[in-house]
Design a protein around this motif. Structure first.
Motif, PDB file in Angstrom:
ATOM      1  N   MET A  47      15.670  13.156   1.346  1.00 35.94           N
ATOM      2  CA  MET A  47      15.373  13.168   2.760  1.00 35.94           C
ATOM      3  C   MET A  47      14.709  11.830   3.101  1.00 35.94           C
ATOM      4  SD  MET A  47      12.663  15.728   4.662  1.00 35.94           S
ATOM      5  CE  MET A  47      13.536  17.152   4.060  1.00 35.94           C
ATOM      6  N   GLN A  48      14.977  11.341   4.288  1.00 44.49           N
ATOM      7  CA  GLN A  48      14.373  10.093   4.730  1.00 44.49           C
ATOM      8  C   GLN A  48      13.225  10.356   5.702  1.00 44.49           C
ATOM      9  OE1 GLN A  48      17.176   7.246   6.219  1.00 44.49           O
ATOM     10  NE2 GLN A  48      18.756   7.957   4.817  1.00 44.49           N
ATOM     11  N   ALA A  49      12.296   9.400   5.733  1.00 40.85           N
ATOM     12  CA  ALA A  49      11.147   9.484   6.636  1.00 40.85           C
ATOM     13  C   ALA A  49      10.633   8.072   6.880  1.00 40.85           C
ATOM     14  CB  ALA A  49      10.052  10.356   6.031  1.00 40.85           C
ATOM     15  N   THR A  50       9.614   7.968   7.704  1.00 45.00           N
ATOM     16  CA  THR A  50       8.962   6.688   7.993  1.00 45.00           C
ATOM     17  C   THR A  50       7.503   6.796   7.592  1.00 45.00           C
ATOM     18  OG1 THR A  50      10.443   6.335   9.867  1.00 45.00           O
ATOM     19  CG2 THR A  50       8.435   5.009   9.808  1.00 45.00           C
ATOM     20  N   SER A  51       7.032   5.807   6.805  1.00 44.82           N
ATOM     21  CA  SER A  51       5.621   5.860   6.406  1.00 44.82           C
ATOM     22  C   SER A  51       4.746   5.748   7.640  1.00 44.82           C
ATOM     23  CB  SER A  51       5.302   4.765   5.392  1.00 44.82           C
ATOM     24  OG  SER A  51       5.459   3.503   5.960  1.00 44.82           O
ATOM     25  N   PHE A  52       3.681   6.529   7.664  1.00 38.53           N
ATOM     26  CA  PHE A  52       2.799   6.569   8.828  1.00 38.53           C
ATOM     27  C   PHE A  52       1.410   6.068   8.458  1.00 38.53           C
ATOM     28  CE2 PHE A  52       0.218   9.166  11.922  1.00 38.53           C
ATOM     29  CZ  PHE A  52       0.530   8.401  13.019  1.00 38.53           C
ATOM     30  N   THR A  53       0.832   6.643   7.409  1.00 41.03           N
ATOM     31  CA  THR A  53      -0.474   6.179   6.937  1.00 41.03           C
ATOM     32  C   THR A  53      -0.398   5.979   5.432  1.00 41.03           C
ATOM     33  OG1 THR A  53      -1.349   8.400   6.529  1.00 41.03           O
ATOM     34  CG2 THR A  53      -1.699   7.460   8.727  1.00 41.03           C
ATOM     35  N   TYR A  54      -1.285   5.112   4.927  1.00 44.27           N
ATOM     36  CA  TYR A  54      -1.385   4.906   3.485  1.00 44.27           C
ATOM     37  C   TYR A  54      -2.764   4.345   3.182  1.00 44.27           C
ATOM     38  CZ  TYR A  54      -0.828   2.981  -1.164  1.00 44.27           C
ATOM     39  OH  TYR A  54      -1.004   2.676  -2.486  1.00 44.27           O
ATOM     40  N   ASP A  55      -3.445   4.957   2.216  1.00 46.17           N
ATOM     41  CA  ASP A  55      -4.750   4.498   1.762  1.00 46.17           C
ATOM     42  C   ASP A  55      -4.579   3.930   0.358  1.00 46.17           C
ATOM     43  OD1 ASP A  55      -7.392   4.050   1.117  1.00 46.17           O
ATOM     44  OD2 ASP A  55      -7.889   6.173   0.895  1.00 46.17           O
ATOM     45  N   SER A  56      -4.745   2.618   0.211  1.00 45.66           N
ATOM     46  CA  SER A  56      -4.503   1.963  -1.076  1.00 45.66           C
ATOM     47  C   SER A  56      -5.505   2.371  -2.151  1.00 45.66           C
ATOM     48  CB  SER A  56      -4.496   0.441  -0.913  1.00 45.66           C
ATOM     49  OG  SER A  56      -5.743  -0.013  -0.432  1.00 45.66           O
ATOM     50  N   GLU A  57      -6.672   2.833  -1.766  1.00 46.29           N
ATOM     51  CA  GLU A  57      -7.655   3.263  -2.764  1.00 46.29           C
ATOM     52  C   GLU A  57      -7.288   4.611  -3.373  1.00 46.29           C
ATOM     53  OE1 GLU A  57     -11.774   2.901  -1.819  1.00 46.29           O
ATOM     54  OE2 GLU A  57     -11.443   1.021  -0.736  1.00 46.29           O
ATOM     55  N   SER A  58      -6.876   5.549  -2.548  1.00 46.91           N
ATOM     56  CA  SER A  58      -6.522   6.880  -3.056  1.00 46.91           C
ATOM     57  C   SER A  58      -5.035   6.987  -3.383  1.00 46.91           C
ATOM     58  CB  SER A  58      -6.882   7.957  -2.032  1.00 46.91           C
ATOM     59  OG  SER A  58      -6.056   7.845  -0.890  1.00 46.91           O
TER      60      SER A  58
END
Length: 67
Positions: A1-12
């Motif tokens: 399934m495809q999606a679009t990244s919305f948020t990302y926390d590089s630490e976690s």
């Protein structure tokens, strides 16, 4: 399934995507690590795999969408 990244926390190494119908869905560190990514920017197209349905649906893998 495809999606679009919305948020990302590089630490976690966790975040969320928006499905093509606009539904947000969160992913955890394990799903991010399963895809072998090092970083993710909001707006990138991704491929996801999910398990479960409804309220129990979760992302098990997130990786970049390639054509």
């Amino acid at each position: 399934m495809q999606a679009t990244s919305f948020t990302y926390d590089s630490e976690s190494r966790a975040g969320s995507v928006l499905l093509d119908d606009g539904t947000p869905l969160e992913f955890d560190t394990a799903a991010f690590d399963a895809g072998g990514l090092r970083l993710l920017r909001p707006g990138q197209r991704v491929r996801i795999e999910t398990a479960g349905e409804g309220e129990d649906r979760r992302i098990t893998l997130v990786t970049l969408q390639t054509f």
